[in-house]
Design an enzyme around this catalytic site. Structure first.
Site, PDB file in Angstrom:
ATOM      1  N   ASN A   1      -3.779  60.017  -8.047  1.00  0.00           N
ATOM      2  CA  ASN A   1      -2.884  58.859  -8.104  1.00  0.00           C
ATOM      3  C   ASN A   1      -1.554  59.163  -8.794  1.00  0.00           C
ATOM      4  OD1 ASN A   1      -5.618  56.456  -8.392  1.00  0.00           O
ATOM      5  ND2 ASN A   1      -4.449  57.023  -6.567  1.00  0.00           N
TER       6      ASN A   1
ATOM      7  N   ASP B   1     -10.698  49.545  -4.587  1.00  0.00           N
ATOM      8  CA  ASP B   1      -9.555  49.845  -3.719  1.00  0.00           C
ATOM      9  C   ASP B   1      -9.054  48.590  -3.009  1.00  0.00           C
ATOM     10  OD1 ASP B   1      -7.659  51.493  -2.564  1.00  0.00           O
ATOM     11  OD2 ASP B   1      -8.937  52.043  -0.865  1.00  0.00           O
TER      12      ASP B   1
HETATM   13  C1  IPE Z   1      -9.164  55.696  -4.980  1.00  0.00           C
HETATM   14  O1  IPE Z   1      -8.297  54.880  -4.282  1.00  0.00           O
HETATM   15  C2  IPE Z   1      -8.786  55.719  -6.437  1.00  0.00           C
HETATM   16  C3  IPE Z   1      -9.003  54.479  -7.176  1.00  0.00           C
HETATM   17  C4  IPE Z   1      -9.520  53.368  -6.715  1.00  0.00           C
HETATM   18  C5  IPE Z   1      -8.601  54.524  -8.546  1.00  0.00           C
HETATM   19  P1  IPE Z   1      -7.031  55.473  -3.501  1.00  0.00           P
HETATM   20  O2  IPE Z   1      -6.359  54.313  -2.850  1.00  0.00           O
HETATM   21  O3  IPE Z   1      -6.209  56.296  -4.394  1.00  0.00           O
HETATM   22  O4  IPE Z   1      -7.715  56.404  -2.404  1.00  0.00           O
HETATM   23  P2  IPE Z   1      -7.112  57.104  -1.116  1.00  0.00           P
HETATM   24  O5  IPE Z   1      -5.982  57.978  -1.565  1.00  0.00           O
HETATM   25  O6  IPE Z   1      -6.643  56.035  -0.183  1.00  0.00           O
HETATM   26  O7  IPE Z   1      -8.245  57.863  -0.523  1.00  0.00           O
HETATM   27  C1  IPE Z   2      -6.659  50.771  -5.913  1.00  0.00           C
HETATM   28  O1  IPE Z   2      -5.839  50.006  -5.113  1.00  0.00           O
HETATM   29  C2  IPE Z   2      -6.123  50.924  -7.303  1.00  0.00           C
HETATM   30  C3  IPE Z   2      -5.642  52.278  -7.627  1.00  0.00           C
HETATM   31  C4  IPE Z   2      -5.730  53.307  -6.852  1.00  0.00           C
HETATM   32  C5  IPE Z   2      -5.027  52.455  -8.916  1.00  0.00           C
HETATM   33  P1  IPE Z   2      -4.681  50.678  -4.256  1.00  0.00           P
HETATM   34  O2  IPE Z   2      -3.437  50.654  -5.054  1.00  0.00           O
HETATM   35  O3  IPE Z   2      -5.080  52.001  -3.738  1.00  0.00           O
HETATM   36  O4  IPE Z   2      -4.562  49.638  -3.064  1.00  0.00           O
HETATM   37  P2  IPE Z   2      -4.235  49.970  -1.539  1.00  0.00           P
HETATM   38  O5  IPE Z   2      -5.256  50.958  -1.064  1.00  0.00           O
HETATM   39  O6  IPE Z   2      -2.841  50.525  -1.497  1.00  0.00           O
HETATM   40  O7  IPE Z   2      -4.352  48.643  -0.861  1.00  0.00           O
HETATM   41 MG    MG Z   3      -5.994  52.607  -2.026  1.00  0.00          MG
END
Ligand code: IPE
Ligand code: IPE
Ligand code: MG
Length: 252
Positions: free
Chosen positions: A78, A30
């Site tokens: 997502n 993340d």
């Molecule tokens: C979790 O990250 C999913 C992945 C890393 C693929 P998110 O960024 O989607 O999680 P939330 O929604 O902030 O909990």
């Molecule tokens: C995790 O990084 C990757 C996916 C969920 C695909 P994020 O895209 O959630 O990054 P932040 O949380 O917005 O920084």
């Molecule tokens: Mg995230």
């Protein structure tokens, strides 16, 4: 490697492979979006950098003797992101696969995709299947890529499989039907990006995993950060419901 004689090099390799490294590491990668924002770049640039970070992490885990690495690449939730980010992520996955599979092949890594595939495009389903087929015979580290994965989906699909077979819904029957039934449960779950939540990752399998939360954004999560997580893991006492005295006695 280098100036070491062959036996010495072998000794070093053996030491690394039998060290305190966790057998199975799971990672919620993340922080890509925030990394991009920090660099004044579009979010997709953060995801691209995230692929680089994953490549580094795969190598580092294999070098440290990790046998199974499971990463969360795209969650069931997502799909709720803006359309251009979702399509950008799908495109990135396709490109990363085409580029990385030969490299995984060279490193002897066996890649598996874990998640709901039917709602992915036929082209994506084909890419996932051919990535798996190309690396299926490899006996090195297992890399599970959780893509369109959700822990609740996993439990529900396992229950549906057991029910379809007419099996009673027991822990053993569900465990056998879960999407990660080919590997033992994760020993260490790392989440980067500073959030301290599971976000529907391995709900069933993380019952007894050690949790490690890093404030580093995923693209910044390097070997030193991984070593920090492994050191924290090595210092934990895993009791699995027993007392500390029982654990000490069992360890001899
Ligand atoms: C979790 O990250 C999913 C992945 C890393 C693929 P998110 O960024 O989607 O999680 P939330 O929604 O902030 O909990
Ligand atoms: C995790 O990084 C990757 C996916 C969920 C695909 P994020 O895209 O959630 O990054 P932040 O949380 O917005 O920084
Ligand atoms: Mg995230």
């Amino acid at each position: 490697m280098d100036h070491l004689s062959a036996p010495m090099a072998m000794a070093r390799f053996t030491a690394a492979a039998t060290s305190t490294a966790p057998h199975h590491v799971a990672i919620v990668m993340d922080g890509n979006g925030r990394w991009a924002k920090k660099c004044l770049l579009p979010r997709i640039a953060g995801h691209r950098q995230g692929v680089e970070s994953l490549r580094r992490c795969i190598r580092a885990c294999a070098e440290r003797g990790v046998r199974v690495l499971t990463v969360f690449a795209f969650s069931s939730e997502n799909w709720s992101r803006p359309e251009d980010e979702v399509s950008g992520l799908m495109e990135l996955m396709g490109k990363a696969l085409a580029k990385e599979v030969p490299e995984l092949q060279r490193a002897g890594i066996c890649m598996r995709f874990v998640g709901e595939r039917a709602s992915l495009s036929p082209r994506m389903q084909q890419s996932l299947a051919s990535g798996e087929a190309a690396t299926a015979g490899n006996s090195g580290m297992v890399l599970n890529v959780c893509f369109n994965y959700g822990g609740r989906w996993d439990i529900a699909q396992a229950a549906a499989q057991a029910a379809a077979r007419g099996e009673p819904i027991t822990e053993a029957a569900l465990s056998r039907a879960m999407a990660l039934s080919h590997v033992p449960d994760p020993d260490l779950l790392i989440r980067t990006g500073g959030e301290q939540r599971i976000s529907n990752f391995l709900l069933w399998q993380c019952a007894y995993s050690e949790l490690f939360f890093s404030d580093k954004l995923w693209p910044d999560f390097d070997e030193a950060a991984l070593d920090e997580a492994f050191a924290a893991y090595a210092a934990r006492e895993r009791r699995f419901g027993r007392t500390s005295a029982q654990v000490a006695q069992a360890a001899g």
